[in-house]
Design a protein around this motif. Sequence first.
Motif: not given
Length: 267
Positions: A206-232
Amino acid sequence: MNTKTKLMKSNFKFLALIAFFGILLNSCSSDDDASSPSLNAPEITNFEYGEGSVHSTDQVAFKGSDIHLEAELNAEAVVSSITLSIHAHDLPLADGEVEWDFFQEYSGSNYQVINPTFHEHVDVPTNIPSGEYHIELTVIDELGNSTEIEGHLEILDSIILSGFSVDAAVAKGSDFHAEFMINALNGIHNITVDIHAHGLPVGAGEVEWDSEIIFSEGYHGLTDVEFHEHIDVPATAPAGEYHITFTVEDENGNTKSYETHIDVTAS
């Protein structure tokens, strides 16, 4: 004519003169009152306020933005000063927030006239609590007459997150689903998902899991949107409880976060 009679006539003339001048002065005073009637207090009409960037009248403003205020002032005498007060009552303070008690007097030459139009923009701090604020506008003329009008203003976060749905558990080697609505007044810069655990034992392979994921594509610049993602979830992540923080940053550097937990299971 004897001395006594002369004295009486003299006294009578003196009293008559006093009475005459008294009537004359009263008449002049009455004429002055009739020609100089008292002036009415200023009247405030069409008082409007709201989000400053669009000159809104919906009585809502956003932290980190500004408030547009406008009113017509009908004043029979020259306006001396205009004061604006904005404050709240017992709003709870979150970490890093402070109370906002705004007071400003406006006495410039553009307002010290008869019948001015009040038009100002007031900056709203980013570190104040959101909620209902009381707003008061007071106008005083040069004769000391004053008029006040009041109302309420709803101050909202410049980033609003709502409708969260995040899986409560996920098997390692699989993925978890997360969705929520984002309303960002200044547009979205990016969305960061931080995932980490505290003190979970790390087994063989096993390996310690410490993750920071940045999402910008499909969200950048928008003012009203739904965040919908599946994270591995890595197959090597230790099982146990993980802390997840979703942070939305807007184009002005303002941030809003939501925290939750998820259980990572062996299968």
